[in-house]
Design a protein around this motif. Structure first.
Motif, short mmCIF file in Angstrom:
data_model
loop_
_atom_site.label_atom_id
_atom_site.label_comp_id
_atom_site.label_asym_id
_atom_site.label_seq_id
_atom_site.Cartn_x
_atom_site.Cartn_y
_atom_site.Cartn_z
N LEU A 1 53.24 44.44 38.70
CA LEU A 1 52.23 43.81 37.88
C LEU A 1 52.79 44.60 36.31
CD1 LEU A 1 48.29 42.26 38.69
CD2 LEU A 1 50.94 40.73 38.12
N TYR A 2 52.68 45.48 36.44
CA TYR A 2 52.66 46.30 35.50
C TYR A 2 54.15 46.92 34.93
CZ TYR A 2 53.43 51.00 33.06
OH TYR A 2 53.55 51.90 32.12
N ASN A 3 55.14 45.89 36.10
CA ASN A 3 56.73 45.97 35.60
C ASN A 3 56.78 44.78 35.14
OD1 ASN A 3 57.70 48.17 36.69
ND2 ASN A 3 57.47 47.58 38.76
N TYR B 1 43.61 51.20 54.71
CA TYR B 1 44.88 52.15 54.19
C TYR B 1 45.79 50.83 54.04
CZ TYR B 1 43.04 56.38 54.77
OH TYR B 1 41.49 56.98 54.51
N VAL B 2 46.50 49.59 54.47
CA VAL B 2 47.65 48.63 53.86
C VAL B 2 47.26 48.09 53.15
CG1 VAL B 2 48.95 47.03 55.39
CG2 VAL B 2 49.28 49.56 56.35
N VAL B 3 45.83 47.86 53.44
CA VAL B 3 44.71 46.66 52.23
C VAL B 3 44.96 47.47 51.30
CG1 VAL B 3 43.57 45.31 51.33
CG2 VAL B 3 44.27 45.38 53.85
N PHE B 4 44.57 48.60 50.60
CA PHE B 4 44.84 49.31 49.78
C PHE B 4 45.96 49.36 49.06
CE2 PHE B 4 40.51 49.20 50.36
CZ PHE B 4 39.77 49.36 49.52
N LEU B 5 47.32 50.28 49.92
CA LEU B 5 48.49 50.48 49.54
C LEU B 5 49.36 49.19 49.12
CD1 LEU B 5 51.19 52.17 49.23
CD2 LEU B 5 51.93 51.52 51.83
N GLY B 6 48.89 47.45 49.46
CA GLY B 6 49.11 46.43 49.61
C GLY B 6 48.71 45.99 47.30
N LEU B 7 47.50 46.65 47.63
CA LEU B 7 46.79 46.12 46.05
C LEU B 7 47.33 47.85 45.11
CD1 LEU B 7 44.47 45.20 44.19
CD2 LEU B 7 43.57 46.65 45.00
N VAL C 1 43.40 50.98 38.68
CA VAL C 1 43.72 52.09 40.15
C VAL C 1 44.58 53.54 40.23
CG1 VAL C 1 45.11 51.49 42.23
CG2 VAL C 1 44.52 49.25 41.63
N ILE C 2 45.13 53.88 39.16
CA ILE C 2 45.73 54.89 39.07
C ILE C 2 44.41 55.97 37.90
CG2 ILE C 2 47.76 55.03 39.00
CD1 ILE C 2 47.43 55.11 35.86
N GLU C 3 43.28 55.57 37.60
CA GLU C 3 42.08 56.27 36.66
C GLU C 3 41.46 55.92 37.85
OE1 GLU C 3 41.73 53.69 33.43
OE2 GLU C 3 43.65 54.86 32.05
N MET C 4 41.19 55.75 38.78
CA MET C 4 40.13 55.58 39.89
C MET C 4 39.38 57.05 40.55
SD MET C 4 39.57 52.83 43.21
CE MET C 4 40.42 51.61 42.07
N SER C 5 38.67 56.96 40.14
CA SER C 5 38.29 58.14 40.41
C SER C 5 37.96 58.50 42.37
CB SER C 5 36.75 59.25 40.20
OG SER C 5 35.81 58.31 40.91
N LYS C 6 37.80 59.55 42.28
CA LYS C 6 37.78 59.75 44.09
C LYS C 6 36.51 58.97 44.64
CE LYS C 6 41.22 62.02 45.06
NZ LYS C 6 42.93 61.29 46.09
N LEU C 7 35.63 59.02 44.05
CA LEU C 7 33.95 58.35 44.70
C LEU C 7 34.15 56.68 44.71
CD1 LEU C 7 31.51 58.85 45.65
CD2 LEU C 7 31.13 59.19 42.98
N LEU D 1 45.12 46.26 35.52
CA LEU D 1 44.86 46.43 37.35
C LEU D 1 45.57 47.69 37.68
CD1 LEU D 1 43.91 45.55 39.70
CD2 LEU D 1 45.81 44.73 40.68
N TYR D 2 47.37 48.18 37.22
CA TYR D 2 47.52 49.07 37.35
C TYR D 2 46.79 50.28 37.01
CZ TYR D 2 50.72 52.79 37.29
OH TYR D 2 51.43 54.26 37.78
N LEU D 3 46.19 50.42 35.34
CA LEU D 3 45.52 51.19 34.94
C LEU D 3 44.07 51.45 35.60
CD1 LEU D 3 46.91 50.29 30.76
CD2 LEU D 3 47.46 52.23 32.78
#
Length: 166
Positions: free
Chosen positions: A45-47, A32-38, A57-63, A53-55
């Motif tokens: 990077l988005y800023n 969880y820490v690694v993925f939170l860091g990612l 990450v946020i578009e990733m499905s639960k699967l 990468l941001y897009l």
């Protein structure tokens, strides 16, 4: 002087349920820490105008999140246990993975052991009286308390040294 590097695993050496549970929790928290860091890195990077990468990450499905989580843990376990017989959780709890004869597991054994961790109900295999999960029993590995294991090894070497001096 001849020293023995391994000793057969005994019941006293085997890590208890509490330490095994601690290993599991620490290693999952690391994921969880690694993925939170990612996620934080992607946000930074988005800023700065790099939004791919941001897009992603946020578009990733639960699967996909689940698949990446398992892939991370698989690689994590294989790399750390094949090199040092320990993960971060095992370092913190003072445990390590060994074969039945106390030797270091081969890369193939660690690979199979890590694959067995992907069995959906593997974490529940620790609920029995003997805290040995399927990922251990299927490949004949044990998680032992490092201090107890090393003390037994030192005692054995002491007896071997006494026997060779006579």
């Amino acid at each position: 002087m001849y020293t023995i590097d391994t000793i057969d695993v005994t019941h006293e050496m085997i890590a208890g349920k509490g330490k095994r549970f601690g290993n599991y929790i620490i290693d999952i928290l690391l994921r969880y820490v690694v993925f939170l860091g990612l996620g934080v890195f992607a946000g930074l990077l988005y800023n700065f105008g790099y939004d791919s990468l941001y897009l992603r990450v946020i578009e990733m499905s639960k699967l996909e999140e689940l698949a990446y989580g398992y892939l991370f843990l698989f690689v994590y376990y294989v790399v750390f246990e094949s090199i040092s017989q320990r993960t971060l959780g095992k370092y913190i709890t003072g445990t390590m993975v060994v074969m039945e004869d106390g030797s270091k597991p081969s890369f193939k054994v660690i690979l199979l052991r890590s694959l067995c961790r992907m069995i959906p109900f593997d974490p529940f295999s620790f609920l029995s009286d003997k805290p040995r999960g399927w990922h251990d029993s299927l490949v004949n590995t044990y998680v032992v308390d490092v201090k107890v294991y090393k003390a037994a090894l030192e005692l054995r070497n002491s007896f071997e040294e006494i026997g060779s001096n006579q």
